[in-house]
Design an enzyme around this catalytic site. Structure first.
Site: not given
Ligand code: NAD
Ligand code: UDP
Ligand code: UDP
Length: 323
Positions: A151, A147
């Protein structure tokens, strides 16, 4: 007032993505949600399916995508350790191949693109709080590497596409975010603690609970992402988005117990390897460039999240939370 735009949200059926879709539609834009439903669910966007300004495409971003849009928010990537460690190769591909495809798309369209990067860029930080100029302390072969390094490479690609092809980029480093539509069983601390407290089960503290995080409510985060997208083209970030209110994980457990009125007690479990000891964003840049900072208190945000999980547990009482 912003002009009407066609906006692609990858990962739009996820926790953050679905709230972002809501907000963009409410602002009068057309939204194309692309998701392969790896961790996202149709439940998160079911309320949008009848909206003529909303379109859903099942697609994996590691494959090329040919659509016509004005802006792209690239959120596709599993975000919780339990999910991203299931298939670490696919996790890195999603970040790296996914970034190449959406950047190629953006280059062809002369569109604007925002990357959902992460505080994991900083790894287990030795500088505290973390400013954007800190390069981080990441184990390249540890359990979080698929991860974190994915990123990091995505950030590199974003800046290379800007340098080489003048693609208009924005990079947000998102810190821990919580709120309604978090997955009940993805092992993240806020959802785990709330579900455990509501069920009267033991609250699982990993390690001594002295490690810290700074939790940002989802509405504040989505507001920050949209504000970043709307900055001038010469502003790229990376920019930290998150809460400056740092708490220990043991403290979070106490707050959740108090807010739910639960009789649950804490139990200690082993600390996962490479678990960052402390994390808090320096958000001076976001304050300066976006005039942004979170406004939801932890108590208010947790109360709304507790209400969401109470309702979910009423509807799906046998859901199994993970610890
Ligand atoms: P989440 O897992 O709820 O959402 C990620 C989405 O991406 C899901 O709907 C999943 O089905 C989709 N996905 C995964 N792989 C895929 C692919 N190959 N093709 C198409 N879709 C795909 O997570 P989230 O918390 O909503 O995170 C969203 C983004 O924000 C991510 O990129 C994550 O790295 C980033 N982020 C989130 C947090 C947090 O605290 N929630 C912190 C840092 C970064
Ligand atoms: N790509 C895409 N949609 C587009 C344009 C490109 O998915 O509208 C993909 C394409 O398949 C390529 C990647 O984006 O693999 C990178 O595109 P770029 O133009 O940078 O690279 P090239 O096509 O020259 O390899
Ligand atoms: N954590 C915990 N109990 C749990 C889940 C997580 O004590 O049931 C801890 C975890 O070890 C970490 C912190 O809470 O120190 C935040 O974990 P999470 O997975 O939510 O986010 P991240 O580690 O990616 O910041």
């Amino acid at each position: 007032m912003h002009l009407h735009r066609r906006i692609l949200v990858t990962g739009g059926a996820g926790f953050l993505g679905s709230s972002l879709c809501d907000r963009l539609l409410a602002a009068g834009h057309d939204v194309l949600c692309v998701d392969n439903f790896f961790t996202g669910t149709k439940d998160n966007i079911a309320h949008l399916l009848g909206n003529p300004h909303f379109e859903l495409l099942r697609h994996d971003v590691t494959f090329p995508l040919y659509v016509e849009v004005d802006e792209i928010y690239n959120l596709a990537c599993p975000a919780s350790p339990i999910h991203y460690q299931v298939d670490p190769v696919q996790t890195t591909k999603t970040s790296v191949h996914g970034a190449i495809n959406v950047l190629g798309l953006c280059k062809r369209l002369k569109a604007k693109i925002l990357q959902a990067s992460t505080s994991e860029i900083y790894g287990d930080p030795v500088v505290h709080p973390q400013p954007e100029r800190y390069w981080g302390n990441v184990n390249p072969i540890g359990p979080r590497a698929c991860y974190d390094e994915g990123k990091r490479c995505a950030e590199t690609l974003f800046f290379s596409y800007r340098q080489q092809y003048r693609v208009r980029i924005k990079v947000a480093r998102i810190f821990n975010t919580y709120g309604p539509r978090m997955h009940m069983n993805d092992g993240r601390v806020v959802s785990n603690f709330i579900v455990q407290a509501l069920r009267g089960e033991p609250i699982t503290l990993y390690g001594d609970g002295g490690q810290t995080r700074s939790f940002c409510y989802v509405d504040d985060m989505v507001h920050g992402l949209v504000s970043l997208m709307n900055t001038e083209d010469d502003f790229t970030g990376p920019i930290n988005l998150g809460s400056a209110g740092e708490v220990t994980i043991a403290g979070l457990a106490e707050t959740v117990i108090a807010l739910t009125g639960s009789k649950s007690k804490t139990v200690h479990k082993p600390l996962p390897s490479d678990d960052p000891r402390q994390r808090r964003p320096d958000i001076a840049l976001a304050r300066e460039k976006l005039g942004w900072e979170p406004t939801t208190t932890l108590e208010n945000g947790l109360s709304k999240t507790i209400a969401y999980f109470e309702e979910l547990l009423r509807r799906h009482p046998r859901h199994v939370a993970s610890a």
